[in-house]
Scaffold this motif. Structure first.
Motif, PDB file in Angstrom:
ATOM      1  N   GLU A  40       7.573  -5.644   3.562  1.00  0.00           N
ATOM      2  CA  GLU A  40       7.290  -7.015   3.129  1.00  0.00           C
ATOM      3  C   GLU A  40       6.082  -7.061   2.198  1.00  0.00           C
ATOM      4  O   GLU A  40       5.998  -7.900   1.307  1.00  0.00           O
ATOM      5  N   LYS A  41       5.150  -6.120   2.375  1.00  0.00           N
ATOM      6  CA  LYS A  41       3.944  -6.109   1.534  1.00  0.00           C
ATOM      7  C   LYS A  41       4.272  -5.850   0.065  1.00  0.00           C
ATOM      8  O   LYS A  41       3.461  -6.124  -0.801  1.00  0.00           O
ATOM      9  N   TYR A  42       5.495  -5.353  -0.231  1.00  0.00           N
ATOM     10  CA  TYR A  42       5.907  -5.101  -1.611  1.00  0.00           C
ATOM     11  C   TYR A  42       6.770  -6.229  -2.184  1.00  0.00           C
ATOM     12  O   TYR A  42       7.144  -6.178  -3.354  1.00  0.00           O
ATOM     13  N   ARG A  43       7.096  -7.214  -1.348  1.00  0.00           N
ATOM     14  CA  ARG A  43       7.871  -8.364  -1.837  1.00  0.00           C
ATOM     15  C   ARG A  43       7.092  -9.022  -2.979  1.00  0.00           C
ATOM     16  O   ARG A  43       5.882  -9.130  -2.943  1.00  0.00           O
ATOM     17  N   GLY A  44       7.803  -9.427  -3.993  1.00  0.00           N
ATOM     18  CA  GLY A  44       7.146 -10.032  -5.139  1.00  0.00           C
ATOM     19  C   GLY A  44       6.832  -9.023  -6.231  1.00  0.00           C
ATOM     20  O   GLY A  44       6.331  -9.394  -7.284  1.00  0.00           O
ATOM     21  N   THR A  45       7.105  -7.747  -5.965  1.00  0.00           N
ATOM     22  CA  THR A  45       6.941  -6.708  -6.977  1.00  0.00           C
ATOM     23  C   THR A  45       8.270  -5.988  -7.157  1.00  0.00           C
ATOM     24  O   THR A  45       9.163  -6.079  -6.313  1.00  0.00           O
ATOM     25  N   VAL A  46       8.386  -5.266  -8.253  1.00  0.00           N
ATOM     26  CA  VAL A  46       9.553  -4.423  -8.513  1.00  0.00           C
ATOM     27  C   VAL A  46       9.284  -3.075  -7.861  1.00  0.00           C
ATOM     28  O   VAL A  46       8.167  -2.555  -7.945  1.00  0.00           O
ATOM     29  N   ASP A  72       1.649   3.277 -15.701  1.00  0.00           N
ATOM     30  CA  ASP A  72       1.947   2.330 -16.769  1.00  0.00           C
ATOM     31  C   ASP A  72       2.235   0.917 -16.261  1.00  0.00           C
ATOM     32  O   ASP A  72       1.853  -0.063 -16.904  1.00  0.00           O
ATOM     33  N   LEU A  73       2.910   0.794 -15.128  1.00  0.00           N
ATOM     34  CA  LEU A  73       3.400  -0.518 -14.688  1.00  0.00           C
ATOM     35  C   LEU A  73       2.798  -1.048 -13.390  1.00  0.00           C
ATOM     36  O   LEU A  73       2.919  -2.235 -13.100  1.00  0.00           O
ATOM     37  N   GLY A  74       2.216  -0.189 -12.573  1.00  0.00           N
ATOM     38  CA  GLY A  74       1.800  -0.616 -11.245  1.00  0.00           C
ATOM     39  C   GLY A  74       0.306  -0.786 -11.138  1.00  0.00           C
ATOM     40  O   GLY A  74      -0.411  -0.597 -12.103  1.00  0.00           O
ATOM     41  N   PRO A  75      -0.179  -1.139  -9.962  1.00  0.00           N
ATOM     42  CA  PRO A  75       0.548  -1.505  -8.750  1.00  0.00           C
ATOM     43  C   PRO A  75       0.722  -3.012  -8.562  1.00  0.00           C
ATOM     44  O   PRO A  75       1.311  -3.443  -7.586  1.00  0.00           O
ATOM     45  N   ARG A  76       0.223  -3.806  -9.504  1.00  0.00           N
ATOM     46  CA  ARG A  76       0.289  -5.259  -9.311  1.00  0.00           C
ATOM     47  C   ARG A  76       1.707  -5.808  -9.384  1.00  0.00           C
ATOM     48  O   ARG A  76       2.054  -6.731  -8.645  1.00  0.00           O
ATOM     49  N   HIS A  77       2.521  -5.243 -10.272  1.00  0.00           N
ATOM     50  CA  HIS A  77       3.879  -5.750 -10.468  1.00  0.00           C
ATOM     51  C   HIS A  77       4.959  -4.731 -10.114  1.00  0.00           C
ATOM     52  O   HIS A  77       6.141  -5.074 -10.077  1.00  0.00           O
ATOM     53  N   PHE A  78       4.557  -3.476  -9.887  1.00  0.00           N
ATOM     54  CA  PHE A  78       5.540  -2.406  -9.700  1.00  0.00           C
ATOM     55  C   PHE A  78       4.973  -1.305  -8.810  1.00  0.00           C
ATOM     56  O   PHE A  78       3.787  -0.992  -8.875  1.00  0.00           O
ATOM     57  N   ASN A  79       5.866  -0.687  -8.007  1.00  0.00           N
ATOM     58  CA  ASN A  79       5.504   0.491  -7.225  1.00  0.00           C
ATOM     59  C   ASN A  79       6.679   1.432  -7.096  1.00  0.00           C
ATOM     60  O   ASN A  79       7.815   0.998  -6.876  1.00  0.00           O
ATOM     61  N   LYS A 145      17.470   7.486  -6.957  1.00  0.00           N
ATOM     62  CA  LYS A 145      16.584   6.365  -7.263  1.00  0.00           C
ATOM     63  C   LYS A 145      17.311   5.030  -7.090  1.00  0.00           C
ATOM     64  O   LYS A 145      18.411   4.863  -7.589  1.00  0.00           O
ATOM     65  N   TYR A 146      16.650   4.091  -6.388  1.00  0.00           N
ATOM     66  CA  TYR A 146      17.160   2.732  -6.201  1.00  0.00           C
ATOM     67  C   TYR A 146      16.142   1.755  -6.774  1.00  0.00           C
ATOM     68  O   TYR A 146      14.968   1.802  -6.408  1.00  0.00           O
ATOM     69  N   LEU A 147      16.603   0.867  -7.628  1.00  0.00           N
ATOM     70  CA  LEU A 147      15.734  -0.157  -8.200  1.00  0.00           C
ATOM     71  C   LEU A 147      15.895  -1.438  -7.393  1.00  0.00           C
ATOM     72  O   LEU A 147      17.009  -1.935  -7.223  1.00  0.00           O
ATOM     73  N   VAL A 148      14.757  -1.949  -6.891  1.00  0.00           N
ATOM     74  CA  VAL A 148      14.758  -3.137  -6.035  1.00  0.00           C
ATOM     75  C   VAL A 148      13.946  -4.232  -6.727  1.00  0.00           C
ATOM     76  O   VAL A 148      12.802  -4.009  -7.140  1.00  0.00           O
ATOM     77  N   ALA A 149      14.547  -5.407  -6.831  1.00  0.00           N
ATOM     78  CA  ALA A 149      13.918  -6.564  -7.477  1.00  0.00           C
ATOM     79  C   ALA A 149      12.838  -7.167  -6.572  1.00  0.00           C
ATOM     80  O   ALA A 149      12.786  -6.880  -5.371  1.00  0.00           O
ATOM     81  N   THR A 172      11.212  -1.882 -16.755  1.00  0.00           N
ATOM     82  CA  THR A 172      10.328  -2.657 -17.633  1.00  0.00           C
ATOM     83  C   THR A 172      10.847  -4.080 -17.817  1.00  0.00           C
ATOM     84  O   THR A 172      10.065  -5.033 -17.788  1.00  0.00           O
ATOM     85  N   ALA A 173      12.156  -4.231 -17.970  1.00  0.00           N
ATOM     86  CA  ALA A 173      12.742  -5.565 -18.129  1.00  0.00           C
ATOM     87  C   ALA A 173      12.488  -6.418 -16.884  1.00  0.00           C
ATOM     88  O   ALA A 173      12.142  -7.604 -16.999  1.00  0.00           O
ATOM     89  N   LEU A 174      12.648  -5.822 -15.698  1.00  0.00           N
ATOM     90  CA  LEU A 174      12.390  -6.568 -14.457  1.00  0.00           C
ATOM     91  C   LEU A 174      10.916  -6.944 -14.334  1.00  0.00           C
ATOM     92  O   LEU A 174      10.587  -8.060 -13.913  1.00  0.00           O
ATOM     93  N   VAL A 175      10.035  -6.026 -14.693  1.00  0.00           N
ATOM     94  CA  VAL A 175       8.597  -6.307 -14.609  1.00  0.00           C
ATOM     95  C   VAL A 175       8.226  -7.421 -15.592  1.00  0.00           C
ATOM     96  O   VAL A 175       7.485  -8.342 -15.239  1.00  0.00           O
ATOM     97  N   ARG A 176       8.755  -7.360 -16.811  1.00  0.00           N
ATOM     98  CA  ARG A 176       8.488  -8.431 -17.801  1.00  0.00           C
ATOM     99  C   ARG A 176       8.937  -9.786 -17.278  1.00  0.00           C
ATOM    100  O   ARG A 176       8.222 -10.779 -17.387  1.00  0.00           O
ATOM    101  N   LYS A 177      10.136  -9.809 -16.721  1.00  0.00           N
ATOM    102  CA  LYS A 177      10.699 -11.047 -16.166  1.00  0.00           C
ATOM    103  C   LYS A 177       9.789 -11.588 -15.059  1.00  0.00           C
ATOM    104  O   LYS A 177       9.520 -12.787 -14.996  1.00  0.00           O
TER     105      LYS A 177
END
Length: 186
Positions: A40-46, A72-79, A145-149, A172-177
């Protein structure tokens, strides 16, 4: 009396319908140091969920690319969420402590690492059973690899022959969104 029972059933049915559907972030896992963690601590991130191994032909390139992606992308929006697994070719035989030491010293891994788990079969961790069920794709080797929104829904799954760089545009598209949505919410 019949009306009261009918109303009670109707209320129970409505409550069942109102419950949120289960998603990836509803699971609990154990981190590489043995502490229980709610995803749950990762909810709200990709999240990019990966079953990793230290002694695989895919190890070096994947760890380098995964760490670069995290930088490049984490940890605020991606992990990257890494789960060591010894099911494929016995290529993750070491203890959690040894695995952590190896990835930190060799690849300067900064993304979350979890305890060694089974990712397929009857003993598979429930989070991986969920990923398999939703994606329809079951790991057949290391570095699946599994990509989770941000909402916990599975967006895609790729086998180890698909490089992190090939998946990067999807991430990157999910993080931008996510960033744009967060700005609109301000």
């Amino acid at each position: 009396m019949v009306a009261a029972v009918a109303v009670a059933w109707l209320l129970l049915w409505a409550a069942a319908c109102a419950q949120r559907e289960q998603d990836f972030y509803d699971f609990k896992v154990v981190n590489i140091r043995g502490k229980l963690v709610s995803l749950e601590k990762y909810r709200g991130t990709v999240s990019l969920v990966v079953n990793v191994a230290s002694q695989c032909g895919f190890t070096d390139q994947n760890y380098r690319d995964l760490q670069q992606l995290q930088r490049d992308l984490g940890p605020r929006h991606f992990n990257v969420l890494a789960f060591p697994c010894n099911q494929f070719g016995q290529q993750e035989p070491d203890s959690n402590k040894e695995i952590e030491s190896f990835v930190r010293s060799t690849y300067s891994v900064s993304f979350p690492m979890f305890s060694k788990v089974a990712v397929t079969g009857t003993g598979a961790h429930p989070a991986f059973k969920y990923l398999i069920e939703i994606s329809g794709k079951e790991p057949t080797w290391n570095f699946w690899k599994y990509l989770v929104a941000p909402d916990g829904k599975v967006i895609g799954a790729w086998d180890p022959t698909v490089s992190v760089e090939e998946i990067r545009p999807h991430i990157t598209a999910l993080v931008r969104k996510l960033i744009l949505r967060n700005r609109e919410d301000l």
